[in-house]
Motif scaffolding. Structure first.
Motif, PDB file in Angstrom:
ATOM      1  N   THR A   1      33.087  16.169 -11.627  1.00  0.00           N
ATOM      2  CA  THR A   1      32.299  17.069 -10.381  1.00  0.00           C
ATOM      3  C   THR A   1      30.771  17.843 -11.217  1.00  0.00           C
ATOM      4  N   GLY A   2      30.885  18.152 -12.352  1.00  0.00           N
ATOM      5  CA  GLY A   2      29.477  19.052 -12.871  1.00  0.00           C
ATOM      6  C   GLY A   2      28.663  17.957 -13.265  1.00  0.00           C
ATOM      7  N   ALA A   3      28.940  16.714 -14.003  1.00  0.00           N
ATOM      8  CA  ALA A   3      28.291  15.382 -14.355  1.00  0.00           C
ATOM      9  C   ALA A   3      27.346  15.104 -13.947  1.00  0.00           C
ATOM     10  N   SER A   4      28.171  14.748 -12.059  1.00  0.00           N
ATOM     11  CA  SER A   4      28.102  13.902 -11.028  1.00  0.00           C
ATOM     12  C   SER A   4      26.504  15.154 -10.761  1.00  0.00           C
ATOM     13  N   LEU A   5      26.977  16.589 -10.442  1.00  0.00           N
ATOM     14  CA  LEU A   5      26.013  16.977  -9.807  1.00  0.00           C
ATOM     15  C   LEU A   5      24.784  17.296 -10.918  1.00  0.00           C
ATOM     16  N   ARG A   6      24.680  17.334 -11.769  1.00  0.00           N
ATOM     17  CA  ARG A   6      23.387  17.355 -13.300  1.00  0.00           C
ATOM     18  C   ARG A   6      22.981  16.209 -12.361  1.00  0.00           C
ATOM     19  N   ARG A   7      23.956  15.206 -12.747  1.00  0.00           N
ATOM     20  CA  ARG A   7      22.887  13.759 -12.481  1.00  0.00           C
ATOM     21  C   ARG A   7      22.167  14.101 -11.232  1.00  0.00           C
ATOM     22  N   ASP A   8      22.651  13.914 -10.016  1.00  0.00           N
ATOM     23  CA  ASP A   8      22.272  14.157  -8.891  1.00  0.00           C
ATOM     24  C   ASP A   8      20.816  14.922  -8.092  1.00  0.00           C
ATOM     25  N   PHE A   9      20.982  16.193  -9.030  1.00  0.00           N
ATOM     26  CA  PHE A   9      20.049  17.153  -9.116  1.00  0.00           C
ATOM     27  C   PHE A   9      19.846  17.660 -10.161  1.00  0.00           C
ATOM     28  N   PRO A  10      19.040  17.563 -10.431  1.00  0.00           N
ATOM     29  CA  PRO A  10      19.458  17.769 -12.318  1.00  0.00           C
ATOM     30  C   PRO A  10      18.076  19.147 -12.269  1.00  0.00           C
ATOM     31  N   GLU A  11      17.348  19.128 -11.096  1.00  0.00           N
ATOM     32  CA  GLU A  11      17.022  21.281 -10.675  1.00  0.00           C
ATOM     33  C   GLU A  11      17.447  21.994 -10.437  1.00  0.00           C
ATOM     34  N   ALA A  12      18.746  21.850  -9.888  1.00  0.00           N
ATOM     35  CA  ALA A  12      19.335  22.781  -9.367  1.00  0.00           C
ATOM     36  C   ALA A  12      20.440  23.457 -10.357  1.00  0.00           C
ATOM     37  N   ILE A  13      20.582  25.093 -10.872  1.00  0.00           N
ATOM     38  CA  ILE A  13      21.474  25.869 -11.306  1.00  0.00           C
ATOM     39  C   ILE A  13      22.374  25.057 -10.766  1.00  0.00           C
ATOM     40  N   ILE A  14      23.819  24.812 -11.779  1.00  0.00           N
ATOM     41  CA  ILE A  14      25.096  24.318 -11.170  1.00  0.00           C
ATOM     42  C   ILE A  14      26.312  25.121 -11.846  1.00  0.00           C
ATOM     43  N   ALA A  15      26.721  25.608 -11.220  1.00  0.00           N
ATOM     44  CA  ALA A  15      27.656  26.955 -10.085  1.00  0.00           C
ATOM     45  C   ALA A  15      28.755  26.894 -10.604  1.00  0.00           C
ATOM     46  N   PRO A  16      29.809  27.166 -11.124  1.00  0.00           N
ATOM     47  CA  PRO A  16      31.412  26.916 -10.645  1.00  0.00           C
ATOM     48  C   PRO A  16      31.726  28.661  -9.971  1.00  0.00           C
ATOM     49  N   ALA A  17      32.439  28.922  -9.103  1.00  0.00           N
ATOM     50  CA  ALA A  17      32.999  29.375  -7.403  1.00  0.00           C
ATOM     51  C   ALA A  17      35.283  29.555  -8.096  1.00  0.00           C
ATOM     52  N   ARG A  18      35.885  29.501  -9.023  1.00  0.00           N
ATOM     53  CA  ARG A  18      37.112  29.943  -9.365  1.00  0.00           C
ATOM     54  C   ARG A  18      37.794  29.664  -8.102  1.00  0.00           C
ATOM     55  N   ARG A  19      38.705  28.766  -8.255  1.00  0.00           N
ATOM     56  CA  ARG A  19      39.962  28.802  -7.161  1.00  0.00           C
ATOM     57  C   ARG A  19      40.358  29.980  -7.914  1.00  0.00           C
ATOM     58  N   ASN A  20      40.779  30.327  -6.306  1.00  0.00           N
ATOM     59  CA  ASN A  20      41.050  32.118  -5.785  1.00  0.00           C
ATOM     60  C   ASN A  20      41.855  32.115  -4.284  1.00  0.00           C
ATOM     61  N   VAL A  21      43.097  32.258  -4.218  1.00  0.00           N
ATOM     62  CA  VAL A  21      44.021  32.357  -3.386  1.00  0.00           C
ATOM     63  C   VAL A  21      43.155  33.342  -2.539  1.00  0.00           C
ATOM     64  N   GLN A  22      42.619  34.720  -2.882  1.00  0.00           N
ATOM     65  CA  GLN A  22      42.144  35.570  -2.094  1.00  0.00           C
ATOM     66  C   GLN A  22      41.065  35.320  -1.096  1.00  0.00           C
ATOM     67  N   VAL A  23      40.244  34.317  -1.498  1.00  0.00           N
ATOM     68  CA  VAL A  23      39.040  33.858  -0.764  1.00  0.00           C
ATOM     69  C   VAL A  23      39.692  33.114   0.120  1.00  0.00           C
ATOM     70  N   ALA A  24      40.970  32.610   0.904  1.00  0.00           N
ATOM     71  CA  ALA A  24      41.240  31.842   1.585  1.00  0.00           C
ATOM     72  C   ALA A  24      42.284  32.791   2.480  1.00  0.00           C
ATOM     73  N   ALA A  25      42.431  33.866   1.914  1.00  0.00           N
ATOM     74  CA  ALA A  25      43.050  35.101   3.133  1.00  0.00           C
ATOM     75  C   ALA A  25      41.746  35.855   3.239  1.00  0.00           C
ATOM     76  N   ALA A  26      40.653  35.650   2.510  1.00  0.00           N
ATOM     77  CA  ALA A  26      39.826  37.092   3.397  1.00  0.00           C
ATOM     78  C   ALA A  26      39.209  35.953   4.931  1.00  0.00           C
ATOM     79  N   ALA A  27      39.584  34.549   4.175  1.00  0.00           N
ATOM     80  CA  ALA A  27      38.894  33.579   6.041  1.00  0.00           C
ATOM     81  C   ALA A  27      39.535  34.157   6.799  1.00  0.00           C
TER      82      ALA A  27
END
Length: 185
Positions: free
Chosen positions: A125-151
């Motif tokens: 996925t990161g490689a696809s993003l780097r290919r399609d958007f070479p000008e962009a910062i590619i950043a991960p947002a780690r999987r976390n159950v607390q994110v779903a709880a906040a929603a």
């Protein structure tokens, strides 16, 4: 007017223009077009804001297109998964078309891989993003159950779990994207 639809939130300095049920009908309204009216409304606004964030729907319809026309920069959120990766092709084409036709100044500032984990698929996925958007910062947002709880609670993850790994991931991206107030950009 946009200013009449703008409300202050409980967070100091944060304003919101909420959507309503009627907004979804704009997708099917033949009078709604790729006309730049959102961009014009934002520029005419007298609201005391430094940054405007447009949260557009994931479907690439009129609302998302008008958001792209109005924006200076776009942040592409992409869940690490097969369906989202396939949808990336359509998003890439749409962004490039808007850049060519209506908003040549639009920049893809970042792409965020949400629900990121240490997997081979996340690497693809990161490689696809780097290919399609070479000008962009590619950043991960780690999987976390607390994110779903906040929603579930209707709160930002920062308010419910300020020390969550995902919160620190977004903090790091913000530091890369936003200049420190009072310094030259």
């Amino acid at each position: 007017p946009l200013d009449e639809a703008t409300y202050e939130t409980s967070v100091q300095g944060l304003y919101i223009v909420p959507s309503g049920d009627d907004l979804g009908t704009a997708e099917y309204d033949p009078r709604a077009a790729r006309d730049g009216s959102l961009r014009t409304a934002i520029r005419k606004s007298k609201a005391p804001v430094d940054i405007t964030i447009i949260d557009a729907p994931p479907a690439l319809g009129k609302l998302s297109i008008n958001g792209l026309i109005a924006a200076d920069q776009v942040i592409v959120p992409l869940k690490v998964g097969a369906l989202d990766r396939k949808a990336l092709k359509d998003l890439h084409k749409t962004i490039r078309r808007v850049q060519e036709d209506e908003n040549p100044e639009l920049v893809v500032a970042a792409a965020v891989m949400t629900s990121w984990d240490k997997s081979n698929y996340a690497g693809l996925t990161g490689a696809s993003l780097r290919r399609d958007f070479p000008e962009a910062i590619i950043a991960p947002a780690r999987r976390n159950v607390q994110v779903a709880a906040a929603a579930d609670y209707g709160l930002p993850v920062r308010a419910l779990h300020p020390k969550a790994t995902t919160t620190s991931d977004y903090d790091q991206l913000a530091r890369l994207l936003l200049p420190v107030k009072g310094t030259a950009a």
